[in-house]
Motif scaffolding. Structure first.
Motif, PDB file in Angstrom:
ATOM      1  N   VAL A  40      -7.164  -6.038   2.394  1.00  0.00           N
ATOM      2  CA  VAL A  40      -5.989  -5.168   2.513  1.00  0.00           C
ATOM      3  C   VAL A  40      -6.235  -4.105   3.585  1.00  0.00           C
ATOM      4  O   VAL A  40      -5.387  -3.846   4.440  1.00  0.00           O
ATOM      5  CB  VAL A  40      -5.666  -4.522   1.149  1.00  0.00           C
ATOM      6  N   SER A  41      -7.392  -3.467   3.531  1.00  0.00           N
ATOM      7  CA  SER A  41      -7.723  -2.433   4.519  1.00  0.00           C
ATOM      8  C   SER A  41      -7.712  -2.996   5.933  1.00  0.00           C
ATOM      9  O   SER A  41      -7.246  -2.342   6.870  1.00  0.00           O
ATOM     10  CB  SER A  41      -9.096  -1.835   4.204  1.00  0.00           C
ATOM     11  N   GLN A  46      -9.846  -5.758  -1.694  1.00  0.00           N
ATOM     12  CA  GLN A  46      -9.514  -4.478  -1.090  1.00  0.00           C
ATOM     13  C   GLN A  46      -9.908  -4.423   0.387  1.00  0.00           C
ATOM     14  O   GLN A  46      -9.134  -3.892   1.198  1.00  0.00           O
ATOM     15  CB  GLN A  46     -10.167  -3.336  -1.873  1.00  0.00           C
ATOM     16  N   SER A  78      -1.999   3.228  -2.759  1.00  0.00           N
ATOM     17  CA  SER A  78      -3.314   2.831  -3.272  1.00  0.00           C
ATOM     18  C   SER A  78      -3.675   1.472  -2.690  1.00  0.00           C
ATOM     19  O   SER A  78      -2.898   0.517  -2.812  1.00  0.00           O
ATOM     20  CB  SER A  78      -3.295   2.756  -4.804  1.00  0.00           C
ATOM     21  N   TYR A  79      -4.850   1.387  -2.060  1.00  0.00           N
ATOM     22  CA  TYR A  79      -5.318   0.102  -1.550  1.00  0.00           C
ATOM     23  C   TYR A  79      -5.687  -0.837  -2.702  1.00  0.00           C
ATOM     24  O   TYR A  79      -5.433  -2.046  -2.642  1.00  0.00           O
ATOM     25  CB  TYR A  79      -6.539   0.309  -0.644  1.00  0.00           C
ATOM     26  N   SER A  80      -6.287  -0.306  -3.731  1.00  0.00           N
ATOM     27  CA  SER A  80      -6.748  -1.155  -4.832  1.00  0.00           C
ATOM     28  C   SER A  80      -5.579  -1.753  -5.601  1.00  0.00           C
ATOM     29  O   SER A  80      -5.589  -2.944  -5.938  1.00  0.00           O
ATOM     30  CB  SER A  80      -7.657  -0.359  -5.773  1.00  0.00           C
ATOM     31  N   ALA A 125      -4.018  -4.402  -3.537  1.00  0.00           N
ATOM     32  CA  ALA A 125      -4.855  -5.607  -3.533  1.00  0.00           C
ATOM     33  C   ALA A 125      -4.635  -6.429  -4.797  1.00  0.00           C
ATOM     34  O   ALA A 125      -4.529  -7.662  -4.741  1.00  0.00           O
ATOM     35  CB  ALA A 125      -6.321  -5.203  -3.400  1.00  0.00           C
ATOM     36  N   VAL A 137      -4.096  -3.443   7.220  1.00  0.00           N
ATOM     37  CA  VAL A 137      -3.519  -2.153   7.583  1.00  0.00           C
ATOM     38  C   VAL A 137      -4.113  -1.651   8.898  1.00  0.00           C
ATOM     39  O   VAL A 137      -3.403  -1.134   9.769  1.00  0.00           O
ATOM     40  CB  VAL A 137      -3.733  -1.119   6.459  1.00  0.00           C
ATOM     41  N   LYS A 138      -5.418  -1.826   9.066  1.00  0.00           N
ATOM     42  CA  LYS A 138      -6.087  -1.400  10.299  1.00  0.00           C
ATOM     43  C   LYS A 138      -5.538  -2.149  11.507  1.00  0.00           C
ATOM     44  O   LYS A 138      -5.288  -1.553  12.570  1.00  0.00           O
ATOM     45  CB  LYS A 138      -7.588  -1.616  10.184  1.00  0.00           C
ATOM     46  N   VAL A 193       0.842  -1.207   0.000  1.00  0.00           N
ATOM     47  CA  VAL A 193       0.000   0.000   0.000  1.00  0.00           C
ATOM     48  C   VAL A 193       0.873   1.251   0.000  1.00  0.00           C
ATOM     49  O   VAL A 193       0.616   2.220  -0.729  1.00  0.00           O
ATOM     50  CB  VAL A 193      -0.955   0.004   1.209  1.00  0.00           C
ATOM     51  N   GLN A 235      -6.138  10.199   4.355  1.00  0.00           N
ATOM     52  CA  GLN A 235      -6.775  10.389   3.062  1.00  0.00           C
ATOM     53  C   GLN A 235      -7.179  11.838   2.885  1.00  0.00           C
ATOM     54  O   GLN A 235      -7.824  12.441   3.741  1.00  0.00           O
ATOM     55  CB  GLN A 235      -8.010   9.490   2.925  1.00  0.00           C
TER      56      GLN A 235
END
Length: 299
Positions: free
Chosen positions: A35-36, A32, A20-22, A25, A39-40, A15, A53
């Motif tokens: 992936v989020s 996606q 970019s998350y997408s 992914a 990261v969280k 990322v 963001q």
């Protein structure tokens, strides 16, 4: 004590690299939301946000930039550990990450093919690119070895020459200078030169050569590939200084001609290069020695 996983670091690194998350992914073949979530979880473990963001774009926070630094370091240590284990296995397994300057591709791929025939189980990642990108990839420690012209000083690199790289002046076969003996270097000031982009090793070497001879050349076209330069020369759009290795097929076919210019060819060399602090795997060390031996046998 931080409670984080290698998977979280891998996802975060992707990322951070793409911002970019997408795209991360797609690279990791994950959804996606997955992936989020990784990261969280990493942010919860650290106790700080790693990204922010603004509109549709994401940016690394100060904590994110620090984590990016450490994640790359950890990833490199894991690659070194993997290389040690591969070295224990010998040359029946292993991976070789190599990049070559676009000019060197004309012979480097043949050498690589010979090496792979002797070691068919080795997985090879080959990248053909320009000089600036080669140096950037070395800086990022993304490669085992690089084949290029003389690298610049101050990059803490190990560079060993293994083959000559003569630079010659080429012209269209019907050019007025074709067949003329001992053309003075000064005569080239009357011709338009087709050159590579700024930063090209061939361009830098030829510019230094003309400066030493006090010749002010005229640039007709600037192109970023050798193929484009050869096409332009064939079309009669000007002369070019190129590596002799790049025009062997065109010379055989009579599509270009080498001019007999005084003090040409410019004598340069090809180098096999790696970072000084790079711990080469058995495969990388074997390929390096293979290149050096091939060069020695050619002299």
């Amino acid at each position: 004590m931080l409670h984080l996983t290698l998977r979280q670091l891998q996802v975060f690194e992707a990322v951070a690299r793409h911002l970019s998350y997408s795209r991360a992914a797609r690279e990791l073949h994950l959804s996606q939301p997955a992936v989020s979530m990784q990261v969280k979880l990493l942010e919860e473990s650290i106790g700080l946000p790693l990204f922010e963001q603004l509109g549709k774009k994401i940016f690394m926070t100060e904590a994110g930039r620090e984590m990016f630094h450490y994640s790359k370091t950890i990833a490199e240590q894991l690659r070194e550990a993997e290389a040690v284990f591969e070295q224990m296995k010998g040359l029946d397994r292993g991976e070789l990450k190599i990049a070559v300057a676009s000019t060197a591709n004309y012979f480097a791929t043949q050498l690589l093919a010979h090496f792979c025939q002797a070691h068919p189980q080795v997985a090879v990642q080959l990248n053909v690119t320009n000089r600036a990108d080669l140096l950037n990839q070395l800086e990022q420690n993304a490669l085992d070895l690089v084949v290029m012209g003389q690298p610049p000083d101050g990059h803490d690199l190990v560079a060993e020459s293994f083959m000559e790289n003569p630079l010659v002046v080429i012209a269209a076969p019907n050019h007025v200078l074709v067949g003329v003996a001992q053309i003075p270097v000064e005569r080239l000031a009357e011709e338009a030169l087709i050159v590579r982009e700024e930063g090209s090793g061939t361009r830098s070497a030829s510019e230094r050569f003309f400066q030493r001879h006090g010749v002010l050349t005229r640039t007709g076209l600037v192109m970023n590939t050798n193929e484009a330069i050869k096409q332009a020369v064939q079309a009669g759009m000007g002369l070019a200084v190129v590596s002799l290795h790049t025009v062997s097929l065109e010379l055989q076919a009579g599509r270009v001609a080498v001019l007999d210019v005084v003090d040409f060819p410019i004598r340069r060399h090809w180098f096999v290069v790696h970072r000084r602090d790079k711990r080469l795997s058995a495969v990388a060390q074997a390929f390096k020695q293979f290149l050096l031996a091939q060069g020695a046998s050619a002299t």
